[in-house]
Design a protein around this motif. Structure first.
Motif, PDB file in Angstrom:
ATOM      1  N   ALA A  76       0.795  -1.223   0.000  1.00  0.00           N
ATOM      2  CA  ALA A  76       0.000   0.000   0.000  1.00  0.00           C
ATOM      3  C   ALA A  76       0.835   1.284   0.000  1.00  0.00           C
ATOM      4  O   ALA A  76       0.347   2.338   0.369  1.00  0.00           O
ATOM      5  N   SER A  77       2.105   1.216  -0.402  1.00  0.00           N
ATOM      6  CA  SER A  77       2.962   2.400  -0.481  1.00  0.00           C
ATOM      7  C   SER A  77       3.707   2.420  -1.810  1.00  0.00           C
ATOM      8  O   SER A  77       4.098   1.375  -2.326  1.00  0.00           O
ATOM      9  N   GLU A  78       3.939   3.624  -2.328  1.00  0.00           N
ATOM     10  CA  GLU A  78       4.701   3.726  -3.566  1.00  0.00           C
ATOM     11  C   GLU A  78       6.137   3.278  -3.342  1.00  0.00           C
ATOM     12  O   GLU A  78       6.801   3.704  -2.405  1.00  0.00           O
ATOM     13  N   ARG A  79       6.621   2.414  -4.223  1.00  0.00           N
ATOM     14  CA  ARG A  79       8.001   1.904  -4.133  1.00  0.00           C
ATOM     15  C   ARG A  79       8.847   2.320  -5.332  1.00  0.00           C
ATOM     16  O   ARG A  79      10.061   2.375  -5.255  1.00  0.00           O
ATOM     17  N   MET A  80       8.181   2.579  -6.473  1.00  0.00           N
ATOM     18  CA  MET A  80       8.920   2.854  -7.696  1.00  0.00           C
ATOM     19  C   MET A  80       8.031   3.664  -8.622  1.00  0.00           C
ATOM     20  O   MET A  80       6.812   3.569  -8.561  1.00  0.00           O
ATOM     21  N   ARG A  81       8.665   4.469  -9.491  1.00  0.00           N
ATOM     22  CA  ARG A  81       7.905   5.187 -10.514  1.00  0.00           C
ATOM     23  C   ARG A  81       8.762   5.396 -11.747  1.00  0.00           C
ATOM     24  O   ARG A  81       9.990   5.364 -11.686  1.00  0.00           O
ATOM     25  N   ILE A  82       8.098   5.601 -12.851  1.00  0.00           N
ATOM     26  CA  ILE A  82       8.749   6.032 -14.081  1.00  0.00           C
ATOM     27  C   ILE A  82       8.173   7.407 -14.370  1.00  0.00           C
ATOM     28  O   ILE A  82       6.964   7.554 -14.557  1.00  0.00           O
TER      29      ILE A  82
END
Length: 190
Positions: A76-82
Motif C-alpha cells: 500500500a505504499s509507492e516503491r517505484m515510478r517512471i
C-alpha cells in the motif's frame, strides 16, 4: 459485452463504454485494455485479497495524469515510478540527490543516495579481476578490481595493489592482474 449506464462502463470488444475496464477500441488504437478515470486524473490497476478487506489494496500500478508518471505500489505504499521523461525512480519520487533512492535513465545516468550507509556494493564471485570498469567513448580507461582479498586500481599495465597483509602498495598490471616491478615511474619532471 457492453454496459455503459453512466459511470458503470465495462466494455470488452466495446460498443462505446469509454473506460472503467474497456477492452478494445480506446482512442485511435484497437485491441487495447484501457484502465482510466475521467474524474480524478488517475488510472489504477489494483491488487488485493480478502485479507486486505473491501476497498483496501496492497499493490497497484497507477497512472498519474498530473505529472505523467507511472507509479508502482507494494504494501500500500509507492516503491517505484517512471517519470514523464522515462527516468526510473526506486524508493524516491524525484531525481533530487537529497532524497534516498535510485534514479536511472537515458540522459540521467545512475544516481544512488543512501543516508548513513553504503551507497553501493559490488561482489565479484569466484575469480580475481575487474569488479568495476570505467569507459570513455566505448574504450576502457581503467578499473577497480581484486587480487585475492586486496583491492587493485589502475589502467592497463599501470596500476596499484593495496596489499594489507604486507602493509604496502605494489605496482600492478590490472589487465593481466599480475605484479610488475620497475615498469613505471611515480611522478615525472616537466
Amino acid at each position: 459485452l457492453a454496459i455503459n449506464p453512466a459511470g458503470g462502463n465495462v466494455g470488452i470488444g466495446t460498443s462505446s463504454p469509454q473506460r472503467q475496464l474497456q477492452v478494445g477500441e480506446y482512442g485511435t488504437g484497437s485491441g487495447t485494455i484501457a484502465i482510466a478515470s475521467a474524474t480524478n486524473g488517475y488510472g489504477y490497476l489494483v491488487f488485493g485479497d480478502s485479507v486486505a478487506g473491501d476497498g483496501v489494496y496492497r499493490g497497484a500500478i497507477t497512472y498519474d495524469h498530473s505529472n505523467d508518471a507511472m507509479l508502482f505500489n507494494t504494501a500500500a505504499s509507492e516503491r517505484m515510478r517512471i517519470d514523464s521523461s522515462g527516468v526510473l525512480l526506486v524508493g524516491k519520487t524525484s531525481t533530487s540527490l537529497s532524497s534516498d533512492g535510485v534514479a536511472a535513465g537515458a540522459g540521467q545516468g545512475l544516481d544512488a543516495t543512501v543516508y548513513n550507509n553504503n551507497v553501493a556494493r559490488f561482489n565479484r564471485r569466484n575469480s580475481d579481476g575487474s569488479i568495476v570498469s570505467f569507459y570513455k567513448d566505448g574504450s576502457v580507461t581503467g578499473s577497480i578490481g581484486t587480487s585475492g582479498v586486496d583491492l587493485t586500481i589502475g589502467t592497463g599495465d599501470v596500476g596499484l595493489k593495496f596489499n594489507d597483509a604486507s602493509n604496502r602498495i605494489d605496482p600492478w598490471n590490472v589487465t593481466t592482474n599480475t605484479s610488475v616491478d620497475g615498469a613505471f615511474d611515480l611522478g615525472k619532471t616537466d
